[in-house]
Design a protein around this motif. Structure first.
Motif, PDB file in Angstrom:
ATOM      1  N   ASP A 121       0.814  -1.213   0.000  1.00 13.90           N
ATOM      2  CA  ASP A 121       0.000   0.000   0.000  1.00 13.90           C
ATOM      3  C   ASP A 121       0.851   1.268   0.000  1.00 13.90           C
ATOM      4  O   ASP A 121       0.413   2.336   0.407  1.00 13.90           O
ATOM      5  CB  ASP A 121      -0.971   0.004   1.187  1.00 13.90           C
ATOM      6  N   GLY A 233      -3.551  -1.541   6.962  1.00 16.92           N
ATOM      7  CA  GLY A 233      -3.268  -0.943   5.668  1.00 16.92           C
ATOM      8  C   GLY A 233      -4.205   0.222   5.428  1.00 16.92           C
ATOM      9  O   GLY A 233      -5.188   0.423   6.148  1.00 16.92           O
ATOM     10  N   THR A 235      -5.624   3.045   2.072  1.00 18.85           N
ATOM     11  CA  THR A 235      -5.591   3.455   0.678  1.00 18.85           C
ATOM     12  C   THR A 235      -6.575   4.599   0.498  1.00 18.85           C
ATOM     13  O   THR A 235      -7.351   4.923   1.415  1.00 18.85           O
ATOM     14  CB  THR A 235      -5.943   2.282  -0.263  1.00 18.85           C
ATOM     15  N   HIS A 257      -6.149  -3.041  -1.555  1.00 18.33           N
ATOM     16  CA  HIS A 257      -5.685  -1.684  -1.232  1.00 18.33           C
ATOM     17  C   HIS A 257      -4.270  -1.456  -1.768  1.00 18.33           C
ATOM     18  O   HIS A 257      -3.465  -0.746  -1.184  1.00 18.33           O
ATOM     19  CB  HIS A 257      -5.739  -1.431   0.286  1.00 18.33           C
ATOM     20  N   ARG A 258      -3.991  -2.072  -2.922  1.00 15.64           N
ATOM     21  CA  ARG A 258      -2.687  -1.927  -3.559  1.00 15.64           C
ATOM     22  C   ARG A 258      -2.448  -0.472  -3.986  1.00 15.64           C
ATOM     23  O   ARG A 258      -3.347   0.187  -4.496  1.00 15.64           O
ATOM     24  CB  ARG A 258      -2.602  -2.852  -4.780  1.00 15.64           C
ATOM     25  N   TYR A 259      -1.223  -0.007  -3.780  1.00  7.29           N
ATOM     26  CA  TYR A 259      -0.872   1.372  -4.126  1.00  7.29           C
ATOM     27  C   TYR A 259      -1.126   1.636  -5.614  1.00  7.29           C
ATOM     28  O   TYR A 259      -0.695   0.868  -6.478  1.00  7.29           O
ATOM     29  CB  TYR A 259       0.608   1.636  -3.812  1.00  7.29           C
TER      30      TYR A 259
END
Length: 367
Positions: A121, A233, A235, A257-259
């Motif tokens: 994240d 995490g 986002t 919630h990947r960057y």
């Protein structure tokens, strides 16, 4: 512990509830690889496995790290399309086309999520372009065996070849078993998506999220969604937010919630989940309360009958204040009940609550 999604400034029309056939195939592969996570699907998994072509079964093992732990973000490729507002495809083929639109860097980083320990994240160096990240990916793959080393090496050396392999594999899975499964599930998922969309439109986001899971809470003042999970995490939903239902997913409530990707809530429908599952904090409190040897001995007595503090002190050779402190911990954790009988206060173990701890804990760590 929780995951948070910043939605401050996000317009209501940029929040969508849409089923995803590719995400459901990812969950199907996960359920086949880890049937213990999904006891309610054992009949389905046994039937699929029994008629599976041996060659396809071998190919499932070749890259099962993409779906065994949970399942890779590659099964939600629309979230990685620039702009953060792309919706799932209307068909399985359309979603495979969206998978093809990811860059090689996005594809490799998502594929190595569970083996490379890349920043998830936050922005960081990827394994395709960073020598140290590549070395770490191969080192961690080696700990999982030669099959994964071979796959990871091929992935890093020739991403287009692996991408073509994965697409063909997914198409073969669709033909072998998933098309039939999807034809049964898609109506339930479409109905749930319509219901959530109506809630969103007429009653607001808080109501829609509450119908997803009691573990998902909206703080309207802060403009933040919090998901109670055993993980941390954060986002930001700058372009859009997706809610994707799954019929095969319980007990998993997953948050992409990947960057740089659009946030996605992947939630189970039609699950046997209780109305108000215990929070991670409640689970921690209960497990901690039972970890003390004195409180374990007290529980043994309280499981058999109701006792006053004085009776417990006499039985266990302790002072009344010492017993009171331990009883207070068990009561705060919700593990004992108290009732008054005249001038006496009786304590007793809530056996039903304790009996649920195992299943509550399992659902909590798999959520």
């Amino acid at each position: 512990m929780s995951l948070s999604i910043d939605i401050s400034g996000l317009r209501r029309e940029r929040i969508a509830v849409v089923p995803s056939p590719l995400a459901e195939l990812g969950m199907a592969l996960h359920a086949l690889a880890e049937p213990g996570h999904h006891p309610g699907l054992q009949g389905w998994a046994t039937g699929v496995t029994a008629r599976l072509d041996p060659h396809l079964a071998d190919r499932m093992c070749e890259a099962d790290f993409l779906w065994r732990t949970t399942f890779s973000d590659l099964f939600l490729p629309y979230a990685g399309i620039p702009g953060g507002a792309t919706l799932p495809g209307a068909s399985f083929a359309e979603e495979l086309d969206l998978l093809d639109k990811l860059t090689d860097e996005q594809f490799v980083d998502a594929a190595l999520e569970f083996t490379c320990a890349l920043p998830y994240d936050a922005q960081g160096a990827g394994a395709l372009g960073d020598t140290e990240a590549r070395r770490r990916a191969l080192e961690l793959a080696a700990a999982r065996g030669p099959r994964q080393v071979r796959f990871t090496t091929r992935l890093l050396d020739d991403p287009p070849r692996i991408r073509a392999w994965l697409r063909q594999f997914l198409e073969d899975c669709d033909e072998a078993f998933f098309a039939e499964t999807w034809s049964r599930l898609r109506h339930q998922l479409a109905a749930d998506a319509r219901h959530k969309t109506e809630l969103l439109r007429h009653k607001g986001l808080a109501e829609a999220l509450a119908s997803v899971s009691p573990a998902v809470v909206l703080d309207e003042a802060e403009g933040r969604i919090t998901v109670d999970k055993m993980g941390q995490g954060r986002t930001t939903a700058s372009g859009g937010l997706l809610l994707v239902p799954t019929s095969l997913g319980w007990p998993h409530l997953m948050v992409l919630h990947r960057y740089g990707w659009q946030p996605v809530l992947h939630y189970p429908v039609g699950s046997p989940q209780p109305v108000a599952p215990p929070s991670v904090e409640q689970l921690t409190l209960r497990m901690t309360a039972l970890s003390h040897p004195v409180r374990m001995r007290l529980c043994r007595s309280l499981a058999r009958s109701a006792f006053t503090t004085s009776e417990l002190a006499q039985t266990h050779g302790m002072t009344a204040p010492e017993i009171s402190r331990h009883v207070a911990v068990l009561k705060k954790a919700g593990l004992i009940t108290t009732r008054r009988r005249g001038r006496y206060v009786l304590h007793q173990l809530d056996v039903t609550m304790v009996a649920r701890l195992g299943s509550d804990f399992l659902e909590g760590i798999l959520r």
